[in-house]
Design a protein around this motif. Sequence first.
Motif, PDB file in Angstrom:
ATOM      1  N   ASP A 131     -20.206  25.450 -84.240  1.00  0.00           N
ATOM      2  CA  ASP A 131     -21.333  26.319 -84.599  1.00  0.00           C
ATOM      3  C   ASP A 131     -21.288  27.660 -83.870  1.00  0.00           C
ATOM      4  N   LEU A 232     -30.548  37.048 -77.659  1.00  0.00           N
ATOM      5  CA  LEU A 232     -30.491  37.393 -79.071  1.00  0.00           C
ATOM      6  C   LEU A 232     -31.647  38.334 -79.393  1.00  0.00           C
ATOM      7  N   ASP A 234     -31.469  40.465 -82.396  1.00  0.00           N
ATOM      8  CA  ASP A 234     -31.545  40.755 -83.823  1.00  0.00           C
ATOM      9  C   ASP A 234     -30.560  39.888 -84.586  1.00  0.00           C
ATOM     10  N   LEU A 235     -30.963  39.519 -85.786  1.00  0.00           N
ATOM     11  CA  LEU A 235     -29.968  38.908 -86.654  1.00  0.00           C
ATOM     12  C   LEU A 235     -30.174  39.382 -88.068  1.00  0.00           C
ATOM     13  N   ALA A 236     -29.077  39.579 -88.733  1.00  0.00           N
ATOM     14  CA  ALA A 236     -29.119  40.133 -90.077  1.00  0.00           C
ATOM     15  C   ALA A 236     -28.165  39.338 -90.948  1.00  0.00           C
ATOM     16  N   PRO A 238     -25.401  39.655 -93.676  1.00  0.00           N
ATOM     17  CA  PRO A 238     -24.574  40.693 -94.292  1.00  0.00           C
ATOM     18  C   PRO A 238     -24.571  40.518 -95.812  1.00  0.00           C
ATOM     19  N   ARG A 241     -19.943  39.220-100.261  1.00  0.00           N
ATOM     20  CA  ARG A 241     -18.817  39.937-100.852  1.00  0.00           C
ATOM     21  C   ARG A 241     -18.944  39.877-102.358  1.00  0.00           C
TER      22      ARG A 241
ATOM     23  N   LEU B 133     -21.495  31.943 -87.325  1.00  0.00           N
ATOM     24  CA  LEU B 133     -21.504  30.977 -88.418  1.00  0.00           C
ATOM     25  C   LEU B 133     -20.574  31.451 -89.535  1.00  0.00           C
ATOM     26  N   GLY B 135     -19.534  34.390 -90.272  1.00  0.00           N
ATOM     27  CA  GLY B 135     -19.910  35.628 -90.943  1.00  0.00           C
ATOM     28  C   GLY B 135     -21.188  35.513 -91.764  1.00  0.00           C
ATOM     29  N   LEU B 136     -21.842  34.348 -91.726  1.00  0.00           N
ATOM     30  CA  LEU B 136     -23.091  34.181 -92.477  1.00  0.00           C
ATOM     31  C   LEU B 136     -24.202  35.052 -91.936  1.00  0.00           C
ATOM     32  N   VAL B 137     -24.222  35.197 -90.621  1.00  0.00           N
ATOM     33  CA  VAL B 137     -25.220  36.062 -89.997  1.00  0.00           C
ATOM     34  C   VAL B 137     -24.529  37.008 -89.024  1.00  0.00           C
ATOM     35  N   ILE B 138     -25.154  38.161 -88.852  1.00  0.00           N
ATOM     36  CA  ILE B 138     -24.667  39.113 -87.863  1.00  0.00           C
ATOM     37  C   ILE B 138     -25.710  39.126 -86.749  1.00  0.00           C
ATOM     38  N   THR B 139     -25.315  38.706 -85.555  1.00  0.00           N
ATOM     39  CA  THR B 139     -26.280  38.651 -84.465  1.00  0.00           C
ATOM     40  C   THR B 139     -26.063  39.824 -83.514  1.00  0.00           C
ATOM     41  N   GLN B 270     -14.418  26.361 -95.897  1.00  0.00           N
ATOM     42  CA  GLN B 270     -13.893  26.328 -94.523  1.00  0.00           C
ATOM     43  C   GLN B 270     -12.749  27.325 -94.334  1.00  0.00           C
ATOM     44  N   ARG B 276     -13.398  35.908 -94.403  1.00  0.00           N
ATOM     45  CA  ARG B 276     -14.235  36.709 -95.296  1.00  0.00           C
ATOM     46  C   ARG B 276     -14.576  38.094 -94.755  1.00  0.00           C
TER      47      ARG B 276
END
Lengths: 269, 323
Positions: A131, A232, A234-236, A238, A241, B133, B135-139, B270, B276
Amino acid sequence: MRPEVGPLKILVTVKLVPDTNADKRIDPATKRLVRTGVETVLNPFDEYAIEAALQLKEKLNDGSTVTIVSMTSPSGKEIVRKALAMGADDAVMLCDDAVAGSDLWGTAVALAATIKTLDADLVITGTQSTDAISGDLPGMLAEKLGIPGLTYARKLDVADGRVRVERETETGYMTVSAALPALVSVTKSANEPRYPSLKGIMGAKKKEIKQLAVADLGLTVAVGTDGAKAQLTDLATPPARAKGQTIAAPDPAAGAAAIVQFLKERKFL
Amino acid sequence: MQNVIAFIEHKHGAIRRSSLEAATQARTLADQLGGKAHAVVAGAGAAQAAETLKKYPLDQIHVSDEDRFIDGAVDALESVAKAAGSALVLVGNTMIGRDVGSRFAARVDCGINADVVDFTTDGGAVSCVMPKLGGLVITTCKLTGSDFGVAAIRPNVFAAKETSGAGEIVQIPSSGKASSVTVEDEVEEAAAELGVEEASVVVSGGRGMGGPEPFTTILKDLADAFGGAVGASRAAVDAGWVSHGHQVGQTGKTISPQLYIAVGISGAIQHKVGMRTSETIIAINKDGGVPIGEFADLLVVGDAFAIVPELTKLVRDAKAAHA
Ligand SMILES: Cc1cc2nc3c(=O)[nH]c(=O)nc-3n(C[C@H](O)[C@H](O)[C@H](O)COP(=O)(O)OP(=O)(O)OC[C@H]3O[C@@H](n4cnc5c(N)ncnc54)[C@H](O)[C@@H]3O)c2cc1C
Ligand SMILES: Cc1cc2nc3c(=O)[nH]c(=O)nc-3n(C[C@H](O)[C@H](O)[C@H](O)COP(=O)(O)OP(=O)(O)OC[C@H]3O[C@@H](n4cnc5c(N)ncnc54)[C@H](O)[C@@H]3O)c2cc1C
């Protein structure tokens, strides 16, 4: 710690993570990973660490023991039991709201304090979690425990009070060794983790899983969200694609030419 | 934090590219923070590496000749950081970089951010931007609660730029300490080649390659034509066609090359999480309905064994025309 010869007390650190196939999310309010509704599993990388410990114990066959250590919520107990079903002897869980939301530093401090109460000869970890994937905890733990850290081991052996490993490198491997007590992180090329046998699963029900709280550790610094040194903010999400173009290329030369055309447009050529 | 210290990873004096990226980024950040840019290099060949570093925009290059594995570098960083008073330490997010950065952070009790792709500074505060994760989230994480902090930068994201730097070389006195870790030998199994993490072009093969041979022939030839590296899906690695160091994805490497070419790879989630964030993705697959078509910039539907050698030839021609 312990005398150099005689049975070893082997510790394996295990993280509980959301199932790799699950859709992972972060709660925007708490800024923590959403763990509800997602199946929790043993960090797949830690199964190699458990297997390495069990193989070592079996090889030594001298009464050496394997103890699982995990910092997790109390609900993780049944997942920790899977490690016991694989063959570990007992487990210690550090469960406390005070460690929730810990950063790497807080995790290292709390886990090292837990390990110190257990008098280990050898600590085995995975190389990374699936994770957070930092891969930084093994080095931090070794430093906090004040013991040598032999990381990225694809092979390990203990003899005469020393641990010797083959450390993976980008182009091959190095053989490195250190006196016990020491920490080793094990890569996925090290072994093929076993599945718990039915006998193992039954036996695990009787094995002890001890729960510790921060008060049992004599910690003098604050860990958890408040003590975090990596906070932490901020989280965004993206943008996904976009789907690009698809070109049928029954003629290979035309297909190759289309790729080259695309590469030229994007200034790769 | 005011100063920035780049940890320099090298092999007998030859510096890893990600460390040159750290050295260049150290300058940028030090200017924003109003401090100095330092480099720390330790071990056999450190003096030679220091000569190379003179071409980078550093104020001081600290050299330690101590060859204690990992610990020698951590000790050197600690002494330079403590003398600087407050500092951000940059390491490459590589095996050695993580070992050194993590031990330093634990030793001085500071925060550490892994897989950093961008920075923001606000006064003396440093925040790191990291895709998590897969590239799912940008922290964004702020380093706080200490005069120090560590950022492990993702290779191939920051530029490495030579300038007329001419940093001052400073020798770190020897500690006389014995090493707690003994390096008994070092074995090269593969020719020293650019890893998938550092290459700006990666050509990966999957189950569609059908065996080990394409990884050393058609895929390697295409990668070589770009000066890039060969990667692989887990299916190819598990089949024993190519070693695990080449694997891209959740249980392999997470990479961000400028160009990723997936050959005979379906694009399972995976695998996707490991690539990505590549700038441009091209897929070659005989099936037009594969998942990778949903996120590749270009999917060419056809037989890879026919297309790839043809493509290699055209790429070589185009490169030769420019040379
Ligand atoms: C998406 C996400 C991003 C994060 N980013 C950061 C960050 O940039 N900086 C930061 O300081 N913190 C971060 N954290 C917090 C971090 O996950 C925890 O501190 C974590 O417990 C240790 O980090 P890791 O999972 O990366 O460990 P890794 O270093 O990747 O794991 C290596 C090994 O350490 C052992 N291990 C790890 N955690 C535990 C545990 N709880 N109990 C027992 N053994 C364990 C396992 O054996 C594992 O194989 C992040 C958390 C999440 C969910
Ligand atoms: C916990 C976990 C972790 C995992 N980690 C990873 C990871 O790190 N990396 C990873 O890659 N996978 C990982 N996987 C596996 C992943 O789910 C997929 O199984 C794997 O990526 C499939 O590899 P592939 O695309 O090469 O094979 P396939 O899915 O079998 O695809 C092969 C493709 O080749 C094409 N093909 C065949 N012949 C030709 C030809 N002549 N010309 C052109 N195309 C052709 C086919 O059309 C097909 O699309 C993981 C799985 C799990 C459960």
